[in-house]
Scaffold this active site. Structure first.
Site, PDB file in Angstrom:
ATOM      1  N   SER A  51      50.157  46.572   6.761  1.00 30.68           N
ATOM      2  CA  SER A  51      49.212  46.073   7.750  1.00 30.68           C
ATOM      3  C   SER A  51      48.852  44.629   7.423  1.00 30.68           C
ATOM      4  O   SER A  51      49.724  43.820   7.146  1.00 30.68           O
ATOM      5  CB  SER A  51      47.980  46.986   7.796  1.00 30.68           C
ATOM      6  OG  SER A  51      47.138  46.656   8.882  1.00 30.68           O
ATOM      7  N   ASP A 213      51.215  49.967  13.049  1.00 33.91           N
ATOM      8  CA  ASP A 213      50.573  49.720  11.760  1.00 33.91           C
ATOM      9  C   ASP A 213      51.127  50.621  10.662  1.00 33.91           C
ATOM     10  O   ASP A 213      51.207  51.845  10.810  1.00 33.91           O
ATOM     11  CB  ASP A 213      49.065  49.942  11.885  1.00 33.91           C
ATOM     12  CG  ASP A 213      48.309  49.321  10.742  1.00 33.91           C
ATOM     13  OD1 ASP A 213      48.422  49.823   9.610  1.00 33.91           O
ATOM     14  OD2 ASP A 213      47.594  48.334  10.967  1.00 33.91           O
TER      15      ASP A 213
END
Length: 384
Positions: A51, A213
């Site tokens: 991320s 993500d």
């Protein structure tokens, strides 16, 4: 202070957390201060990120001017990451995206051709394309400054956690249940994919698959560092690690949609890391207490891998509440309507979106202080 640091196979692992990852920059800044500058190589030859942590990992891996200069460059980059450089916040665009996102709940065809998300992160794409020299990763590996860099993203198409890595031991790609390591030159799409927070930022297409993500479905966030040969792992968590903050009593009420989503994000960003650290500690004790645990073949051999965690000393959710007015009015409106801008449930989605100079500066300052407060422990860990 030791004259040199033994960092032969030390990995720097940085999980995600959106704007919270600015805390990691403060830790990196402090590490660049306390680690002896006479190092001929970067102190962390293995860099792994997920991320927003992937941004920090790639930022360090792509710089060819040394760890100290790279940490200063990374701090300047984060202080430049204002919301207009990360996502569009105009009322028309945000309303249109919210409408498409709502329609996609009932009609999957809405997302065909153009991924749906609340925010358009096209400005971030332009900024990173201009700022990051991905060719520097190959140069650093070739020069022996680092041995491997890795970012993890969630494969929406296959439902797996894919770790894209460059460098590392020969033939070290791995295939496990719902997770795999894919050797490839790291590029901008891998970074954007890893940082695409679900429903907030659009999925990123890489070849024939769409990715989001990396914290999603990453049940073993430490695994990539181990596959890439790490003997020690320094983990910089952008969330509290085994810390219980004192919070005043509050009125209990049914959670709003935004609070539910906030807890889901925290579950992805926090819980899997906590569990994996506990598993690593359990295996270390097993190796210490049972000689047979080491196995009879290299493929099944267990080895002891030490870890050290640096995590925030203050509640970032509470800090975000103090900075929420720095967000664009349109974003604040949607957070308020969904119940996402409150800290009543212990989770504040605003903390993932607060790409503002002051919030980043406060997190960097906290990360710097938290690391200096335990500088001796950090150096002992790196030097052992």
């Amino acid at each position: 202070m030791p004259k040199s640091i033994n960092t032969k196979q030390t990995a720097l692992l940085m999980p995600g957390g959106g704007a919270r990852a600015a805390y990691q920059v403060g830790v990196i800044k402090a590490l660049a201060t306390i680690i002896p500058t006479s190092q001929s190589r970067d102190p962390f030859p293995i860099l792994c990120g997920t991320s927003a942590g992937a941004l920090n990992a790639i930022g360090l891996a792509s710089r060819t001017d040394g760890f100290v200069n790279a940490s200063a460059w990374l701090e300047n980059l984060w202080l430049e990451l204002s919301h207009q450089h990360v996502y569009r916040s105009d009322l028309i665009g945000l309303s249109f995206n919210a409408w498409r996102l709502a329609l996609s709940l009932f009609n999957a065809g809405i997302a065909v051709g153009r991924p749906v998300a609340l925010l358009d992160n096209a400005p971030l794409r332009k900024l990173l394309k201009r700022k990051i020299n991905f060719a520097g990763i190959s140069e650093n590996i070739h020069q022996g400054n680092i041995t491997a860099a890795c970012v993890t993203a969630m494969n929406y198409t296959e439902g797996s956690s894919d770790s894209f890595f460059q460098g590392g031991p020969a033939n070290c790609e791995w295939q496990r249940w719902r997770r795999q390591g894919i050797p490839t030159p790291l590029q901008l799409p891998h970074l954007l994919a890893s940082s695409a927070i679900p429903t907030i930022f659009p999925p990123q297409r890489i070849r024939r698959n769409y990715y989001g993500d990396g914290a999603l479905r990453q049940m073993n966030p430490i695994s990539p560092a181990l596959h890439l040969g790490a003997d020690k792992i320094l983990i910089i968590s952008a969330n509290g690690h085994k810390k219980i903050y004192d919070k005043p009593p509050r009125r209990v009420h049914s959670p709003a949609f935004g609070q539910v989503l906030g807890h889901l994000l925290n579950s992805a960003f926090v819980d899997s890391l906590e569990n994996d650290i506990e598993n690593l500690e359990t295996i270390n004790r097993l190796v210490d207490n049972c000689s047979d645990a080491r196995g009879h073949s290299p493929e099944h051999k267990l080895r002891k891998v030490r870890s050290f965690v640096i995590s925030p000393s203050q509640d970032i959710d509470a800090m975000a509440t103090e900075h929420i007015n720095e967000l664009p009015a349109t974003v604040r409106f949607f957070l308020k309507m969904s119940g996402s801008g409150r800290n009543d449930g212990g989770v504040n989605i605003a903390s993932y979106l607060l790409f503002t100079e002051q919030f980043s500066r406060d997190l960097i300052k906290m990360g710097f202080k938290d690391t200096l407060d335990q500088a001796d422990k950090v150096l002992n860990f790196l030097n052992d």
